[in-house]
Design a protein around this motif. Structure first.
Motif, PDB file in Angstrom:
ATOM      1  N   GLU A   1       0.787  -1.286  -0.047  1.00 54.08           N
ATOM      2  CA  GLU A   1      -0.018   0.153   0.125  1.00 54.08           C
ATOM      3  C   GLU A   1       0.926   1.401  -0.291  1.00 54.08           C
ATOM      4  O   GLU A   1       0.208   2.440  -0.846  1.00 54.08           O
ATOM      5  CB  GLU A   1      -0.839   0.285   1.011  1.00 54.08           C
ATOM      6  N   GLU A   2       1.981   1.071   0.544  1.00 52.86           N
ATOM      7  CA  GLU A   2       2.910   2.248   0.096  1.00 52.86           C
ATOM      8  C   GLU A   2       3.526   2.570  -0.828  1.00 52.86           C
ATOM      9  O   GLU A   2       3.595   4.005  -0.366  1.00 52.86           O
ATOM     10  CB  GLU A   2       4.489   1.367   1.233  1.00 52.86           C
ATOM     11  N   THR A   3       3.554   1.603  -1.339  1.00 53.38           N
ATOM     12  CA  THR A   3       3.964   2.327  -2.799  1.00 53.38           C
ATOM     13  C   THR A   3       3.092   2.409  -3.592  1.00 53.38           C
ATOM     14  O   THR A   3       3.455   3.018  -5.040  1.00 53.38           O
ATOM     15  CB  THR A   3       5.668   1.193  -3.498  1.00 53.38           C
ATOM     16  N   ASN A   4       2.098   2.017  -3.725  1.00 52.31           N
ATOM     17  CA  ASN A   4       0.730   1.311  -5.203  1.00 52.31           C
ATOM     18  C   ASN A   4      -0.059   2.888  -5.411  1.00 52.31           C
ATOM     19  O   ASN A   4      -0.484   2.460  -6.569  1.00 52.31           O
ATOM     20  CB  ASN A   4      -0.003   0.361  -4.478  1.00 52.31           C
ATOM     21  N   LYS A   5       0.708   3.760  -5.422  1.00 49.32           N
ATOM     22  CA  LYS A   5       0.104   5.468  -5.439  1.00 49.32           C
ATOM     23  C   LYS A   5       1.361   6.039  -6.083  1.00 49.32           C
ATOM     24  O   LYS A   5       0.866   7.173  -7.421  1.00 49.32           O
ATOM     25  CB  LYS A   5      -0.197   5.883  -4.940  1.00 49.32           C
ATOM     26  N   LEU A   6       2.714   5.419  -6.110  1.00 52.80           N
ATOM     27  CA  LEU A   6       3.617   6.330  -7.105  1.00 52.80           C
ATOM     28  C   LEU A   6       4.062   5.979  -7.989  1.00 52.80           C
ATOM     29  O   LEU A   6       3.957   6.958  -8.943  1.00 52.80           O
ATOM     30  CB  LEU A   6       5.146   5.610  -6.095  1.00 52.80           C
ATOM     31  N   LEU A   7       3.470   5.196  -8.770  1.00 55.34           N
ATOM     32  CA  LEU A   7       3.804   4.989 -10.092  1.00 55.34           C
ATOM     33  C   LEU A   7       2.785   4.892 -11.289  1.00 55.34           C
ATOM     34  O   LEU A   7       1.435   4.131 -10.457  1.00 55.34           O
ATOM     35  CB  LEU A   7       4.122   3.807 -10.544  1.00 55.34           C
TER      36      LEU A   7
END
Length: 676
Positions: free
Chosen positions: A270-276
């Motif tokens: 969840e920490e990275t799923n909005k970065l790309l």
């Protein structure tokens, strides 16, 4: 048994071909993609040719325009005032007549790369532009944040601000609409892109892109000095033209990157799923193709192409720099992919990288195609598109892409201009798919012209002129039905009903009923393939449309076709809906009920009974979920006409519980009030 990355890489060519076939299944063959692009292009071209200078122009953009039809994808649309133009320097003002064009100057001197201030140079009559103006250093600028708030619901009511767009959901489909400004000039800050185009795209594509300029969307750089006033350069038009210039293997690789992002990368944490986002994937494939990293993009090399893109993306995440394809100094990672978030994302992507192509097995969409090759490495894969898709698939594609009526004001001058435009287009070089679209648009124009003429000459009440107009109108409607769908016959029935010729209307309805009852009917993409091929296989598209295909009825909200539907049209029009869509079988029974009321009450009740069974019990076969609001509404209208107020009240209440796709709720509430 799990296969190792080494085993997977061993059958790379066969596996690439299998993934190619899988992606053709999901994304479409090159011919399907061409159909989607050409039908959207021709409709947009027609709209542009007849658009008044003081109107707003629309352009479908994003993945839908590029040729994708992926489940769950949103539809992006850009709108801009046709009489406003952005110039890059003052010398360009000489190309415009400021009496009818508002000029805006792009001033990038204080903004980060890829962003600019927009200075209003000449007066504007556009109220939202006036309201968004702010004064800085004795100059008037258009504030992006104010303009965004004012216009986010301009295309669709109940939209919420998302980035530079107004976002929402209609009929289960997400949409993004951006109200922006256009420039006819290519920005100086993107001139390096022109110099880079040695191997891709071709020079004529580059010229076309540069000649058509760019757009400006209402969002500033969060780290810029004037975030609330700044606008972002948008190259959406250039991007879809670049997607058009890809070969099909490159386009499928782009699609594979989208799936990989959604089904693998964004599932890591969840920490990275909005970065790309998908725009990063688009940027990756653009750079990979232009840098000529892979000499041959073909089905046998599809996974090699994917791996080139994945390594490039991994490098960018490691460095924290994703260069915009047109303005490389604009780092797309600047505000999100940095610090600890960047480190976490890199570690997750590196773990996927260490698995090799086996990382694709985590994606649900293409896993089965890869596994099939693993269990049978000697399997021969057919990549010939003529084997992958049949004639019926392409026919369905042409049908499904018809769902856009012309976005023009309902006036006779506009329709006369449209018919003249169609006449010119017929003499120009058109593809097979564009000819089909032109046929349908011409039928749409003829039908609407008839109902506008009928209203005009009824008001004038000149008998001789009414007689001549009626003869001409009947001829135009029959002509439209000759190269239209089976369902276009119902416009003739509507006209007869409106002009009190109930028996003639019923005669047309009966003929339509017989045609709609054929076992090979294609409707809303559903068809018995064997019977369809047996009946019309190999015949011209005109023949297929006339004999075997039906579409929903499209009514302009500005034109009166049936007086009983005026409240619904007015409600939709108030909510900026230009059209109403009605299921063809609902319209058939509705017209039958209305006509028989004047001839035979028993048969009128029978038609109402059929309509009631259809609306109450259909499970999406003849009444699509997104058209259930209008279907319940029409049933209620019929019940109210017969005096069955309790049943009508129930139908109207049911209409209100449906997805409010067509914005007819105001009419529904009024009808309920009338009953109560």
């Amino acid at each position: 048994m799990e296969s190792s990355p080494q085993q997977i890489c061993g059958g790379i060519q066969n596996m690439s071909e299998s993934v190619f076939v899988g992606l053709c299944d999901i994304i479409g063959t090159s011919q399907q993609v061409v159909i989607r692009r050409e039908t959207v292009d021709i409709r947009e071209m027609v709209d542009r040719r007849v658009m008044h200078n003081d109107k707003v122009i629309g352009m479908v953009s994003g993945s839908y325009r590029e040729g994708f039809r992926l489940k769950g994808s949103d539809i992006d649309t850009m709108f801009w005032p046709n009489n406003h133009r952005v110039i890059m320097d003052m010398s360009q003002s000489e190309y415009y007549n400021t009496a009818n064009t508002t000029l805006i100057l792009s001033d990038s001197s204080e903004s980060p790369p890829g962003f600019t201030l927009l200075q209003l140079l000449t007066p504007t009559r556009y109220r939202d532009v006036q309201s968004a103006c702010v004064r800085m250093n004795d100059r008037v600028y258009i504030s992006s944040s104010i303009y965004r708030q004012l216009t986010c619901s301009v295309a669709m009511s109940n939209s919420t601000v998302h980035g530079p767009c107004g976002s929402g959901v209609v009929g289960g489909i997400e949409y993004d609409t951006a109200v922006c400004f256009v420039s006819d000039f290519w920005p100086l800050s993107a001139s390096s892109w022109i110099d880079r185009c040695h191997s891709w795209p071709d020079p004529e594509v580059v010229d076309d892109i540069v000649r058509n300029g760019c757009h400006f969307v209402a969002i500033g750089h969060p780290l810029g000095p004037h975030e609330n006033q700044e606008w972002r350069f948008s190259f959406s038009q250039a991007e879809y033209k670049l997607a058009y210039s890809m070969n099909h293997c490159q386009f499928l690789t782009y699609g594979l990157l989208k799936f990989f992002l959604k089904e693998v990368m964004n599932q890591q944490s969840e920490e990275t799923n909005k970065l790309l986002c998908s725009y990063h994937m688009k940027t990756t494939i653009f750079w990979a193709i232009q840098q000529n990293t892979l000499p041959h993009w073909c089905p046998q090399n599809l996974l090699a192409g994917f791996w080139v893109c994945f390594k490039l993306l991994l490098k960018w995440v490691y460095e924290g720099v994703c260069p915009n394809f047109f303005i490389p100094q604009n780092n797309l990672f600047l505000t999100k992919v940095h610090g600890s978030a960047q480190n976490r994302l890199f570690l997750q992507l590196h773990e996927l990288y260490k698995k090799g192509l086996a990382c694709l097995l985590q994606g649900s969409s293409i896993r089965s195609y890869i596994i099939g090759v693993l269990y049978n490495p000697r399997l021969y894969i057919y990549t010939d598109e003529s084997i992958l898709r049949s004639e019926v698939n392409y026919d369905i594609e042409l049908i499904n892409d018809y769902y856009t009526a012309l976005a023009i004001t309902a006036d006779l001058f506009a329709y006369t201009k449209l018919l003249h435009t169609m006449e010119q287009l017929v003499d120009s070089p058109l593809t097979h798919y564009q000819v089909v679209t032109i046929q349908k648009l011409t039928a749409f124009i003829l039908q609407n012209t008839v109902f506008m003429l009928q209203k005009m000459y009824t008001m004038l009440n000149i008998n001789k002129q009414m007689y001549i107009t009626d003869k001409m109108s009947c001829h135009m409607l029959k002509l439209a039905a000759k190269f239209g769908f089976i369902s276009d016959m119902l416009y003739i029935a509507m006209y007869y009903y409106k002009t009190l010729r109930y028996r003639e209307a019923l005669s047309v309805i009966e003929m339509t009923k017989v045609k709609l009852a054929q076992p090979y009917l294609m409707y809303r993409g559903r068809v018995d393939r064997e019977r369809y091929i047996e009946a019309v296989g190999g015949q011209s598209w005109s023949t297929k449309m006339r004999q075997a295909v039906a579409q929903d009825i499209i009514l302009s909200t500005e034109i009166c076709y049936i007086s009983e539907l005026i409240p619904e049209q007015q409600s939709a029009l108030q909510n900026r809906e230009s059209t109403l869509y009605i299921p063809v079988f609902v319209m058939l029974h509705f017209l039958e009920f209305l006509c028989y009321r004047h001839i035979d009450t028993t048969l009128s009740q029978a038609a109402l009974d059929e309509l009631q069974v259809l609306v109450h019990h259909d499970e999406g076969l003849y009444v699509d979920d997104i058209l259930r609001d209008i279907s319940w509404e029409i049933l209620g209208i019929c019940q109210q006409i017969t005096g069955n107020l309790q049943a009508a009240l129930y139908s109207y209440q049911q209409s209100l519980t449906q997805d409010p796709v067509q914005n007819i709720q105001t009419a529904t509430h009024r009808r309920i009030q009338d009953i109560l």
